[in-house]
Structures are given as structure tokens and as C-alpha cells.
Design an enzyme around this catalytic site. Structure first.
Site, PDB file in Angstrom:
ATOM      1  N   THR A  67     -11.585   2.339 -14.288  1.00  0.00           N
ATOM      2  CA  THR A  67     -10.702   3.136 -15.088  1.00  0.00           C
ATOM      3  C   THR A  67      -9.542   3.381 -14.003  1.00  0.00           C
ATOM      4  O   THR A  67      -9.540   3.719 -12.982  1.00  0.00           O
ATOM      5  CB  THR A  67     -11.176   4.541 -15.395  1.00  0.00           C
ATOM      6  OG1 THR A  67     -12.181   4.079 -16.106  1.00  0.00           O
ATOM      7  CG2 THR A  67     -10.224   5.646 -16.045  1.00  0.00           C
ATOM      8  N   CYS A  88      -8.894  -1.400  15.672  1.00  0.00           N
ATOM      9  CA  CYS A  88     -10.070  -1.724  16.467  1.00  0.00           C
ATOM     10  C   CYS A  88     -10.176  -0.934  17.909  1.00  0.00           C
ATOM     11  O   CYS A  88     -11.190  -0.280  18.325  1.00  0.00           O
ATOM     12  CB  CYS A  88     -10.282  -3.214  16.679  1.00  0.00           C
ATOM     13  SG  CYS A  88     -10.171  -4.322  15.293  1.00  0.00           S
ATOM     14  N   SER A 129       0.964  -1.297   0.079  1.00  0.00           N
ATOM     15  CA  SER A 129       0.082  -0.033   0.069  1.00  0.00           C
ATOM     16  C   SER A 129       0.956   1.461  -0.048  1.00  0.00           C
ATOM     17  O   SER A 129       1.740   1.308   0.895  1.00  0.00           O
ATOM     18  CB  SER A 129      -1.020  -0.040   1.245  1.00  0.00           C
ATOM     19  OG  SER A 129      -1.534   1.200   1.119  1.00  0.00           O
ATOM     20  N   GLY A 130       0.654   2.217  -1.128  1.00  0.00           N
ATOM     21  CA  GLY A 130       1.404   3.551  -0.982  1.00  0.00           C
ATOM     22  C   GLY A 130       1.571   4.395  -0.083  1.00  0.00           C
ATOM     23  O   GLY A 130       2.603   4.996   0.359  1.00  0.00           O
ATOM     24  N   HIS A 131       0.262   4.508   0.861  1.00  0.00           N
ATOM     25  CA  HIS A 131       0.283   5.685   1.688  1.00  0.00           C
ATOM     26  C   HIS A 131       1.139   5.397   3.130  1.00  0.00           C
ATOM     27  O   HIS A 131       1.244   5.940   3.856  1.00  0.00           O
ATOM     28  CB  HIS A 131      -1.027   5.978   2.140  1.00  0.00           C
ATOM     29  CG  HIS A 131      -1.892   5.108   3.150  1.00  0.00           C
ATOM     30  ND1 HIS A 131      -2.034   4.986   4.476  1.00  0.00           N
ATOM     31  CD2 HIS A 131      -2.568   4.035   2.843  1.00  0.00           C
ATOM     32  CE1 HIS A 131      -2.565   4.019   4.885  1.00  0.00           C
ATOM     33  NE2 HIS A 131      -2.932   3.325   4.040  1.00  0.00           N
TER      34      HIS A 131
HETATM   35  C1  LIG Z   1      -2.453  -0.295   6.764  1.00  0.00           C
HETATM   36  C2  LIG Z   1      -2.201  -1.672   6.411  1.00  0.00           C
HETATM   37  C3  LIG Z   1      -3.206  -2.280   5.502  1.00  0.00           C
HETATM   38  C4  LIG Z   1      -4.255  -1.699   4.866  1.00  0.00           C
HETATM   39  O1  LIG Z   1      -3.897  -0.820   3.843  1.00  0.00           O
HETATM   40  P1  LIG Z   1      -4.829   0.228   3.236  1.00  0.00           P
HETATM   41  O2  LIG Z   1      -4.162   0.681   2.024  1.00  0.00           O
HETATM   42  O3  LIG Z   1      -5.114   1.375   4.260  1.00  0.00           O
HETATM   43  O4  LIG Z   1      -6.176  -0.316   2.702  1.00  0.00           O
HETATM   44  C5  LIG Z   1      -2.930  -3.667   5.391  1.00  0.00           C
HETATM   45  N1  LIG Z   1      -2.138  -4.410   5.974  1.00  0.00           N
HETATM   46  C6  LIG Z   1      -1.304  -3.817   6.668  1.00  0.00           C
HETATM   47  C7  LIG Z   1      -0.328  -4.455   7.707  1.00  0.00           C
HETATM   48  C8  LIG Z   1      -1.514  -2.329   7.084  1.00  0.00           C
HETATM   49  O5  LIG Z   1      -0.557  -1.841   8.148  1.00  0.00           O
END
Ligand SMILES: *Cc1c(COP(=O)(O)O)cnc(C)c1O
Length: 380
Positions: free
Chosen positions: A233, A320, A195-197
Site C-alpha cells: 500500500t 561504515c 531519496s527524500g530525506h
Molecule cells: C543516503 C544515500 C543513500 C541511501 O538512501 P536512503 O534513503 O537512506 O536509503 C543512497 N545513496 C547515497 C549516495 C546516499 O547518500
């Protein structure tokens, strides 16, 4: 970097986008705004951007461009991997991110056999127990590369070997992409999520790696983009930003991780001086940017709120437990009892954190804990 008047120590939750990434996204969004499926030149320029980003991403992760599928992030990649694998039995580790755990629970309610594989008290998967669970009925094993709450790094190479050629091995690499070296072909994983962020890229952009010839059903059907695996897209500015962010993260990886590790160890040393405190996760086999502590008799949520008043942004560690008072499934899996599990604090470092900031936080944290313990009904 645009400075914000806060000490941000929650980089495992998300990171501030890098300005160079934002510039790249703006360039692509304004110059090459075509739809990559269009036949005209603006469409073809967009397609070129898309394929350039795919090549770059593949090189950085040690796989072929044709094995990279762009998604909306870690949660979608995880859902696709888990729901898309046909077969009867799934094994996921007990400490997976909710996007795996909840998906596995959903499948369990819908007539699939699901096993949650246990971990030891440091959060590392018990290989012997995992081995026993892998049978001819097993379709997929999913074990994350490193845990988002306690930072423990899993022996993914050994797990991939246990899975062999018959069982699909998926790894959630969201916390390690850009931080650890990743070579998907050498690892011999079948599926992996990124995941990019989490590495200064845009939110809502990620990747699912699918090894060549792996049979997997799509989650989103439609126009057939991403080799029919992920219709819709393509978000090309986001994809360009994602690959730029990954490139920047790997450019300076070693030096930056060493820097963070030094700060991490300083934090650990300092917090161990607080009485009735305990480090969660593995001492050495852990992410360079992760610190997770429990303070006996302290309410984690109250600790986060009080630290926020002091300008310090941290977390209890679990998505959670940050909104409800349920204890984290990860802390439960490593065997913490309720009182210890409730008093958790996760500090996750990033490239923008200075030693000075951390010093300030380390002065405040013991003060806040002492205050909370004075108010607590639990005897210390
Ligand atoms: C943040 C995270 C995700 C979820 O990624 P998103 O791009 O926010 O949906 C999945 N797995 C782990 C281990 C993460 O830290």
C-alpha cells in the site's frame, strides 16, 4: 525551521524535514487517508494525490510520470535497480554508496560477474577503464551522480553515452537531486535513484526512475502497486511530502547552491591552513555543500566525538567507518593510506546553516585537532 541548539553540519547524512513538507504530509494523511486501490471516493482521492505527486516529481526530474516509481528510499531504489537487471555482468564504480557496493558483492557471491570500476585520486571515474570493461556480456553499469563522502561529481553524460542502447545505465542521484539540475531524458539514463530525506523531505521515501520499456524485475511482489514494480500500500503522505520537498528544493536551487558554495570555499580555505591537512575529492567538480578533509595523525572518530562535545555535528564521511574502525572504501579507492584515511572529517552544509555557525565551527575545529594531535602516538 525549528532551531535546535546544535550546529548541524551533516546534511549529507540526512536533513531536518521542512515544516511546509510536514504540513503537506499531515494534510494528506488526515484528509485523504484512503487506500489508493479502493474503489470508493476516499480511495480515489488518495489515488489522485498519488498521481499528482508523480506528475510533479516527473516534471522536476525531466521524465514522464509513468517512469516514476515510489519506493522506501535510496537503498531500496538502488537494490531494485541492481538486483532487477537480468544479465551476466555488472559494473559499479568503486566509490558507490554501500547500498550499491554491498548489493553488488551479494550478487558476486551468487554467481554474477561484478566489476568495481576504479576512480582517480580525485574520485572521478576513469572513463577509459570503464569503456574497456563494457562488453557484450554487460547488463548494467551503475555510477553515482555525486559521491556522498567526498562530493566528487561524475561525468554521467559521458558514461550514459558509453553505455549506449544495449547496456543499462543506472545512476544513484541521492546526493544531487534538489542540488543539481536533473534532466533524465536528456541524460538518457535508464535507471536513477533519489531519496527524500536528503532534501528536507521525509525519511523512508524515495523514487526509482525506470525509463519506458526497460526490462527490470521487481524486488517486492504482492498487490501489484506501482505498475507491479513495487507492491505494498502506497505511503501517500510520504509520497506527497517527497514531491513537495523536491519542488521546494528546485524553487530556490541556484541562489541557495551559490550561497552554500561560498561558505564551502571559505571552509576549505580555512582548513587548508591547518598543517598536514588535505582536501579529499575534486576541488571544483564537487557538490556545493560538501567538504571532506583528512588531518594526518588524527583519529576521525575521536574528532567527531570531541566536536560533538562542542555542539558541532559532523561526520567522518562513511557510514561504515562511523561505527567500526575500518577505513572508508571511498578514501581507499582514491588512494589514501591508512593514517590519512583514518583522519577524515566531512562537513556537509544545508539550507539552514548560517555563516555565523560555520565561523564558530571553524574556530573550534583547529583547537580540537591540536588537542588530539598532542595525544596522538603518530609523529606529525
Ligand atoms: C543516503 C544515500 C543513500 C541511501 O538512501 P536512503 O534513503 O537512506 O536509503 C543512497 N545513496 C547515497 C549516495 C546516499 O547518500
Amino acid at each position: 525551521m525549528i532551531a535546535v541548539d546544535k550546529i548541524y553540519l551533516d546534511n549529507a547524512a540526512t536533513t531536518q524535514i521542512d515544516e511546509k513538507v510536514l504540513e503537506e504530509m499531515q494534510r494528506v494523511a488526515l484528509e485523504n487517508y484512503g487506500n489508493a486501490s479502493s474503489l470508493h471516493s476516499l480511495g480515489q482521492n488518495a489515488l489522485e494525490e498519488l498521481e499528482k505527486a508523480r506528475e510533479k516529481t516527473a516534471k522536476l526530474l525531466g521524465c514522464k510520470a509513468s517512469e516514476i516509481y515510489f519506493t522506501s528510499g535510496g537503498s531500496e531504489s538502488n537494490n531494485t535497480a541492481i538486483k532487477g537487471a537480468a544479465g551476466k555482468k555488472l559494473i559499479v564504480s568503486a566509490v558507490e554508496h554501500p547500498s550499491i557496493i554491498k548489493t553488488a558483492e551479494f550478487l558476486k557471491e551468487n554467481r554474477r560477474e561484478v566489476v568495481f570500476a576504479p576512480v582517480d585520486e580525485k574520485g572521478i571515474i576513469k572513463l577509459e577503464e570503464l569503456k574497456k570493461e563494457i562488453t557484450s556480456e554487460t547488463a548494467l553499469v551503475s555510477v553515482m551522480h555525486a559521491n556522498n563522502e567526498i562530493g566528487s561529481i561524475q561525468p554521467v553524460k559521458e558514461i550514459a553515452e558509453l553505455c549506449g542502447e544495449k547496456v543499462l545505465f543506472h545512476s544513484d542521484m541521492v546526493q544531487t537531486a534538489g542540488k543539481l539540475e536533473i534532466d533524465l531524458h536528456k541524460l538518457n539514463a535508464d535507471l536513477a535513484s533519489v531519496s527524500g530525506h536528503k532534501f528536507y523531505g521525509p525519511k523512508g521515501n524515495g523514487v526509482l526512475y525506470i525509463k519506458e520499456d526497460t526490462k527490470l524485475d521487481a524486488l517486492i511482489h504482492g498487490g501489484g502497486q506501482e505498475n507491479k514494480m513495487r507492491s505494498g500500500t502506497e505511503n501517500i503522505p510520504g509520497i506527497a511530502g517527497f514531491s513537495k520537498a523536491l519542488e521546494l528544493a528546485y524553487k530556490n536551487r541556484e541562489t541557495e547552491m551559490q550561497r552554500q558554495e561560498k561558505i564551502r570555499d571559505k571552509i576549505i580555505q580555512s582548513l587548508l591552513e591547518i598543517k598536514k591537512s588535505k582536501l579529499n575529492g575534486h576541488e571544483k567538480q564537487r557538490l556545493s555543500n560538501n567538504v571532506n578533509f583528512s588531518f594526518f595523525g588524527v583519529e576521525g572518530e575521536a574528532l567527531i566525538t570531541m566536536l560533538d562535545f562542542e555542539g558541532i555535528q559532523a561526520s567522518t564521511g562513511s557510514a561504515c567507518s562511523s561505527k567500526s574502525l575500518k577505513i572508508s572504501h571511498v578514501l581507499k579507492a582514491i588512494g589514501l593510506d591508512h593514517i590519512w584515511a583514518h583522519g577524515s572529517l566531512r562537513i556537509s552544509l544545508g539550507k539552514n546553516n548560517s555563516e555565523k555557525e560555520v565561523e564558530v565551527a571553524l574556530e573550534k575545529i583547529p583547537e580540537v585537532i591540536e588537542k588530539l594531535r598532542k595525544m596522538s602516538s603518530v609523529k606529525i
